[in-house]
Design a protein around this motif. Structure first.
Motif, short mmCIF file in Angstrom:
data_model
loop_
_atom_site.label_atom_id
_atom_site.label_comp_id
_atom_site.label_asym_id
_atom_site.label_seq_id
_atom_site.Cartn_x
_atom_site.Cartn_y
_atom_site.Cartn_z
N GLY A 57 -14.25 5.01 -9.82
CA GLY A 57 -12.97 5.13 -9.89
C GLY A 57 -11.91 5.76 -10.70
O GLY A 57 -10.44 5.38 -10.53
N THR A 58 -12.59 5.09 -12.26
CA THR A 58 -12.29 5.01 -13.27
C THR A 58 -11.22 7.04 -13.78
O THR A 58 -10.24 7.24 -14.29
N ILE A 59 -11.71 7.56 -12.85
CA ILE A 59 -11.47 9.03 -12.80
C ILE A 59 -9.68 9.11 -12.35
O ILE A 59 -8.96 10.18 -12.73
N ILE A 60 -8.88 8.27 -11.94
CA ILE A 60 -7.89 7.98 -11.29
C ILE A 60 -6.50 8.36 -13.03
O ILE A 60 -5.65 8.63 -12.57
N ALA A 61 -7.77 7.63 -13.88
CA ALA A 61 -7.04 8.20 -14.82
C ALA A 61 -6.44 9.45 -15.08
O ALA A 61 -5.71 9.30 -16.74
N PHE A 62 -6.95 10.18 -14.76
CA PHE A 62 -6.69 11.97 -15.14
C PHE A 62 -5.80 11.93 -14.32
O PHE A 62 -5.54 13.14 -13.71
N GLN A 63 -4.75 10.62 -12.75
CA GLN A 63 -4.75 11.56 -11.77
C GLN A 63 -3.22 11.07 -12.47
O GLN A 63 -3.14 10.37 -12.78
N ASP A 64 -2.06 11.39 -11.16
CA ASP A 64 -0.98 10.47 -10.90
C ASP A 64 -1.67 10.03 -9.95
O ASP A 64 -0.45 10.36 -8.62
N TYR A 65 -1.90 8.70 -9.90
CA TYR A 65 -2.46 8.23 -8.56
C TYR A 65 -1.30 7.57 -7.95
O TYR A 65 -0.54 6.16 -8.48
N ASN A 66 -1.52 7.93 -6.45
CA ASN A 66 0.12 7.33 -5.35
C ASN A 66 -0.62 6.48 -4.84
O ASN A 66 -1.60 7.67 -4.31
N PRO A 67 -0.40 5.37 -4.17
CA PRO A 67 -1.07 4.52 -3.66
C PRO A 67 -0.83 5.53 -1.94
O PRO A 67 -1.55 4.71 -0.85
N PHE A 68 0.19 5.16 -1.92
CA PHE A 68 1.37 5.88 -0.92
C PHE A 68 1.16 7.77 -0.75
O PHE A 68 1.61 7.50 0.97
N ALA A 69 0.16 8.09 -1.01
CA ALA A 69 0.06 9.16 -1.11
C ALA A 69 -0.88 9.62 0.61
O ALA A 69 -0.93 10.87 1.01
N GLY A 70 -1.94 8.54 0.83
CA GLY A 70 -2.41 8.92 2.18
C GLY A 70 -2.52 7.50 3.08
O GLY A 70 -2.30 6.31 2.34
#
Lengths: 331, 312
Positions: A57-70
């Protein structure tokens, strides 16, 4: 990972038995071994969910992770925007990140100098106690703090050294004022190192005691007969006997260089201020969970994990070059 | 830790081998001072905490705070913290988490350690590697948080248990011990028709009671000391474990919610204890379980730790 280096005194199967196992077909071995494999499954599942899945899940380091997107984290992960190295770029441009890296490395270096030798010295000292009863008493006492939580250790320090602590109280009774060691950023390194020593030096001593016990006493006797004094025997017998363990623990320590321990700093960050007490772990926490910059927090965590892995592999390589065994035998 | 060879050597009455020089007076004195200081640095804080927690308001005021010399035995602070309220809840929570967590961890770890304890079984190498790899790969804090909360474990006591349930270190320690059990025992049991489960329960576990107990106690101490996971995953006040409460009372300086506000304690002859005694009582409550289990582990852990630490 040749024939399982973990095992001491494992019974080596006799040669005919080995050849018999290798001639069995996969199906036959499965029929024989499935209960054993099944027994490993619960532990594997737990690690898969709570260790390997987060590691992936560390992949989200390459994302603009938004917990409310889904609706679910998986959904959110799939619909968050990929931003490449954006989080890393942000990190490397943030002074606060470098500050935490600096603090982490400084604390590691400080502890390497002032903490690392203490268990060795303690083990040598304890090893020289002749009375078995006194020895096991001292041993029991110094192991004890290892079982305390960091909260408890810091609470005890607070009660002894803090502004309202026992030392300050005693000083007041005699008309003096004692400094508050618990909130002074200038002496923070000394404080945390003494806490670490108090908590774990006794425990860390165990391996060295074992190494000392493994040294053949006839070596001492022979060298004494040859006229070697106390210091010479220490230098030429005791220290070389300890060397492999010292190297091993140094490597492990290096691999942990960025892992100075989270709770100790988290608990004292407020009291001494961020300038001194912000380490990488607390930075990750306050970036990720504190101000909800998930991607940035994950990126900082990833940097930390990668550098730690490189350090431990590098240190091990150096140890092999020096002819030591290191953490795993060369395969 | 004396080897057999050492015993055969002639010794002076003090236990010193005859070839060794007499220790110098300065050396002996210095050694004594250092050892005494080390021992006292551990024991004095614990002593002060226990004595203060058992003192009344008068004694505490007379001493100006922490009490060093006990004058009385006054358990009212303990009565207060155990008569309901936050600390009582916390002790309950921590006890439940420790008992359930240890049971789960121990079961899962023993099973896996036994499953991997016979070299040459199918998939033995890759599965072992799978466990050992956890030493090198750390899961990040942020993804772990997202996984645990994503599973709906926020404000659920399981969040203190399952993420920490398996320690590869303990697994390796147990496995190493299991592998030292003579293989002939397994062979004969199998000839008598025992399956793997029966072998584990009837032969392996009874033979390794001590090491299993040590591993269990390592897990138990870990669960009792849980602090950070509670910070991450628990918001509700009545779910906080004791370490959290300790932090709030001692480090963050809050007052225990149900304490020392002139409450009359029904049926007890003590007046309400001062805040300090209550705080110290909370400290004692967090450290006492470690003190109780400690003597039991102490005899065994040295060997287990060395097998794991050096060979792992």
């Amino acid at each position: 990972m040749s024939s399982s280096p973990i095992v001491e005194g494992a019974v080596k199967p006799a040669a005919p038995a080995t050849s018999a196992t290798t001639t069995l077909t996969f199906g036959a071995r499965l029929r024989r071994d499935w209960p054993l494999i099944l027994m490993c499954v619960p532990a594997m599942l737990l690690l898969a969910v709570f260790h390997y899945l987060p590691a992936l899940g560390t992949i989200i380091a390459f994302q603009d992770y938004n917990p409310f997107a889904g609706d679910t984290p998986l959904d959110a992960f799939l619909s968050s925007e990929w931003i490449g190295f954006g989080n890393f770029q942000y990190l490397f441009e943030t002074p606060a990140f470098w500050e935490s890296v600096r603090n982490t490395l400084a604390i590691t270096a400080f502890q390497l100098v002032f903490y690392f030798p203490i268990p060795i010295l303690l083990a040598i000292l304890l090893n020289s106690i002749m009375s078995p009863r006194l020895r096991s008493f001292v041993q029991s006492v110094v192991y004890l703090p290892h079982f305390f939580s960091w909260v408890l250790v810091i609470s005890l320090f607070q009660m002894m050294l803090g502004g309202a602590g026992l030392i300050a109280q005693t000083a007041r009774d005699h008309g003096m004022t004692a400094p508050d060691f618990m909130t002074n950023p200038d002496t923070f390194y000394f404080l945390i190192t003494s806490q670490a020593i108090w908590k774990d030096a006794g425990w860390g001593m165990i391996v060295f005691l074992a190494a000392l016990a493994a040294i053949d006493p006839s070596l001492y006797e022979a060298s004494a007969a040859d006229g070697a004094g106390r210091m010479r025997r220490f230098w030429h017998i005791t220290l070389p006997g300890l060397r492999p363990v010292i190297v091993l623990l140094l490597i492990l320590r290096l691999g942990d260089a960025l892992n100075v321990g989270f709770e100790q700093f988290f608990l004292q960050r407020e009291a001494v201020g961020r300038d001194a007490a912000e380490v990488l772990d607390t930075y990750v926490y306050f970036q990720g969970i504190g101000v909800q910059q998930w991607g940035v927090g994950a990126a900082a965590g990833l940097v930390k994990a990668l550098v730690g892995l490189l350090l431990i592999l590098g240190a091990n390589k150096v140890a092999h070059k020096l002819g030591e065994q290191g953490i795993y035998a060369k395969s | 830790m004396t080897t057999a060879a050492e015993f055969r050597k002639p010794r002076t009455p003090s236990g010193r081998p005859v070839w060794e020089e007499k220790p110098t007076l300065v050396g002996q004195f210095g050694k004594g001072v250092v050892i005494t200081a080390v021992v006292l640095s551990v024991l004095v804080p614990l002593w002060v905490v226990v004595v203060t927690s058992l003192s009344s308001t008068d004694t505490i005021n007379a001493a100006g705070g922490y009490v060093f010399l006990p004058r009385e035995f006054n358990p009212s602070a303990y009565v207060v913290i155990f008569s309901g309220g936050q600390v009582t809840d916390a002790v309950l929570v921590s006890t439940i988490v420790t008992v359930i967590g240890t049971a789960i961890s121990l079961t899962v770890t023993v099973l896996a350690a036994y499953g991997l304890s016979r070299a040459g079984t199918l998939l033995h190498r890759p599965i072992l590697f799978y466990f050992l790899l956890t030493f090198l790969i750390y899961p990040g804090m942020i993804p772990s948080y997202l996984v645990v909360t994503g599973l709906g474990l926020k404000d659920n006591l399981l969040a203190l248990v399952v993420p920490a349930a398996v320690s590869a270190f303990n697994l390796v320690v147990l496995r190493a011990f299991f592998m030292g059990i003579p293989q002939e025992l397994f062979d004969s049991a199998r000839i008598d028709g025992a399956g793997e489960v029966r072998i584990l329960l009837r032969i392996v576990l009874p033979l390794s009671k001590a090491v299993t107990a040590v591993v269990g106690l390592f897990y138990a101490v870990g669960y009792w000391n849980t602090f950070f996971n509670a910070v991450l995953y628990l918001d509700r006040n009545d779910l906080q474990p004791v370490q959290r409460v300790l932090q709030q009372f001692i480090l963050a300086g809050q007052s225990p919610s149900n304490a020392g506000t002139g409450v009359v304690l029904p049926g007890i002859g003590y007046s309400a204890p001062p805040n300090l005694a209550i705080k110290m009582a909370v400290v004692v409550v967090t450290l006492v379980p470690a003190l109780i289990v400690y003597p039991f582990v102490q005899r065994h852990f040295t060997k287990g730790v060395i097998v794991g630490a050096v060979k792992g």
